[in-house]
Design an enzyme around this catalytic site. Sequence first.
Site, short mmCIF file in Angstrom:
data_model
loop_
_atom_site.label_atom_id
_atom_site.label_comp_id
_atom_site.label_asym_id
_atom_site.label_seq_id
_atom_site.Cartn_x
_atom_site.Cartn_y
_atom_site.Cartn_z
N ASP A 61 -4.88 -6.44 5.24
CA ASP A 61 -5.97 -7.24 5.82
C ASP A 61 -6.05 -8.61 5.17
O ASP A 61 -6.63 -9.54 5.72
CB ASP A 61 -7.31 -6.52 5.63
CG ASP A 61 -7.41 -5.29 6.53
OD1 ASP A 61 -6.90 -5.36 7.67
OD2 ASP A 61 -7.96 -4.27 6.09
N LYS A 95 -11.96 -3.15 18.93
CA LYS A 95 -10.60 -3.65 19.15
C LYS A 95 -10.11 -3.42 20.58
O LYS A 95 -8.94 -3.65 20.88
CB LYS A 95 -9.63 -3.01 18.14
CG LYS A 95 -10.05 -3.25 16.68
CD LYS A 95 -8.91 -3.03 15.71
CE LYS A 95 -9.39 -3.08 14.25
NZ LYS A 95 -8.32 -3.22 13.29
N ASN A 134 0.85 -1.20 0.00
CA ASN A 134 0.00 0.00 0.00
C ASN A 134 0.88 1.25 0.00
O ASN A 134 2.11 1.14 -0.02
CB ASN A 134 -0.95 -0.02 1.20
CG ASN A 134 -0.19 -0.13 2.51
OD1 ASN A 134 0.57 0.75 2.87
ND2 ASN A 134 -0.36 -1.26 3.21
N PHE A 160 -4.60 3.42 14.77
CA PHE A 160 -4.84 4.46 13.78
C PHE A 160 -6.02 4.01 12.92
O PHE A 160 -6.31 2.82 12.83
CB PHE A 160 -3.60 4.69 12.91
CG PHE A 160 -2.74 5.80 13.42
CD1 PHE A 160 -2.01 5.63 14.59
CD2 PHE A 160 -2.65 7.01 12.74
CE1 PHE A 160 -1.23 6.66 15.09
CE2 PHE A 160 -1.87 8.04 13.23
CZ PHE A 160 -1.15 7.87 14.40
N LYS A 219 -13.99 1.23 15.75
CA LYS A 219 -12.74 0.45 15.92
C LYS A 219 -12.24 0.53 17.37
O LYS A 219 -11.68 -0.43 17.90
CB LYS A 219 -11.65 0.97 14.98
CG LYS A 219 -11.89 0.55 13.54
CD LYS A 219 -10.89 1.15 12.58
CE LYS A 219 -11.48 1.16 11.18
NZ LYS A 219 -10.71 1.84 10.18
N LYS A 253 7.96 -17.51 -10.72
CA LYS A 253 7.24 -16.35 -11.26
C LYS A 253 5.92 -16.80 -11.93
O LYS A 253 5.92 -17.76 -12.70
CB LYS A 253 8.13 -15.65 -12.29
CG LYS A 253 7.51 -14.41 -12.87
CD LYS A 253 8.40 -13.78 -13.92
CE LYS A 253 7.66 -12.62 -14.58
NZ LYS A 253 8.31 -12.14 -15.78
#
Length: 398
Positions: A279, A342, A210, A324, A338, A289
């Site tokens: 995730d 959590k 990301n 975060f 969250k 490959k």
Amino acid sequence: MLSGKNIVLGVSGGIAAYKMANVASMLVKLHADVHVVMTRNATHFITAETFEVLTKNKVYIDVFDEADDKAHVPHISLGTGADCILIAPATANVVGKIANGIADDMLTTMVLPARCPILICPSMNVYMLENAIVQDNIRKLKEFGYQIIEPAEGYLACGYEGKGKLPKEEELVEQILLAAACEKDLAGKKVVVSAGPTEEPLDPIRVITNHSSGKMGYAIAKAAAYRGASVTLVSGPTALETPLGVKLVSVHTAEEMFRGVTENAEDADIVIMSAAVADYTPATVADQKIKKKEGDLSIPLKRTKDILLTLGQNKKPGQFICGFSMETENLLENSAAKLEKKNADMICANSLTQEGAGYQVDTNILTLITKEGNEQLPKLSKLEAAHKIFDKILSLQD
Ligand code: CTP
């Protein structure tokens, strides 16, 4: 960052003395009040006037140099008034004198009454540095509580290659910041921070990752170190330098990050999950490959472990867990959910849609969400935002 701080630079007679002009200038730009003490030999390499112009303060060389205002006895007030003393370059002679309590000039005298952190940067020819007596003196200085900044390796002015160089000016300034920039209100605390992206391999060549740059997490680690914490940074791949005084645990995958964080969180007082953890990860990793074929390709993905959730479910007494949250819509509602789900103590919510917030940039706009309510922070540098996070955590623990 050094506003109101009194920094004393002790410059002795090595060729690298000229670099200290840059250090003095950088410290002045950070708003420090900089005082320079030189040995007579240092004046062969750089003039006192150079430092006086840069610092706007008188430079001291001899023990009997008088203060401009006559109200101070400089060989005492220089050391006792300092928030941090940096002796760089420290020649073998100066290292030896300080290690043995010899005070025969202004530099070696003013360190004796000082009560602040004293950083000493031995800087000399590689063979002089390796000399057993010099090494013994350095060992003694460490034992007496002086902080030794290790010399760098490379080409030395005397023509030799090896250890003995004065480290870069930026590193010397970082060392001063670490010693003097902040109140040490996290001293004695262990802080674990996760940062950066994860990389999930598909085959030996490709990964799923990301846009996280790691800048927010590295700023949090740096702020914690400035405030005196023992800091472990568990980081995915980034282009960033590890902040000084921070222990780095390098990871790639979400599974490695899970292990890195949970193992280090065992005895942590504060854990901050700022990493952008995948995730999902490919269900299988191809040995070779993946070759292209006719038509489209689908890759089955499986869920990774949720690290923040695991930390929240296994929270130790007194431990503070901070996550975060990055969203493109319904930022505050989704982030608050969250916190609950959590079992975190705080969620720092940052939007991807606001300018000056989120990935890659040097600023952030955070909302600190706790059970007590939301605190909206303005746009701040990531380091300033990191300090606000610790201010909040400490205020909640009062
Ligand atoms: N996080 C984690 N482990 C994961 C995924 C995320 O510990 N496998 C942490 C992140 O480091 C962050 C927090 O969970 O502190 C929230 O991450 P975010 O991606 O915003 O939310 P998710 O919980 O993954 O939920 P969703 O993707 O549905 O928004």
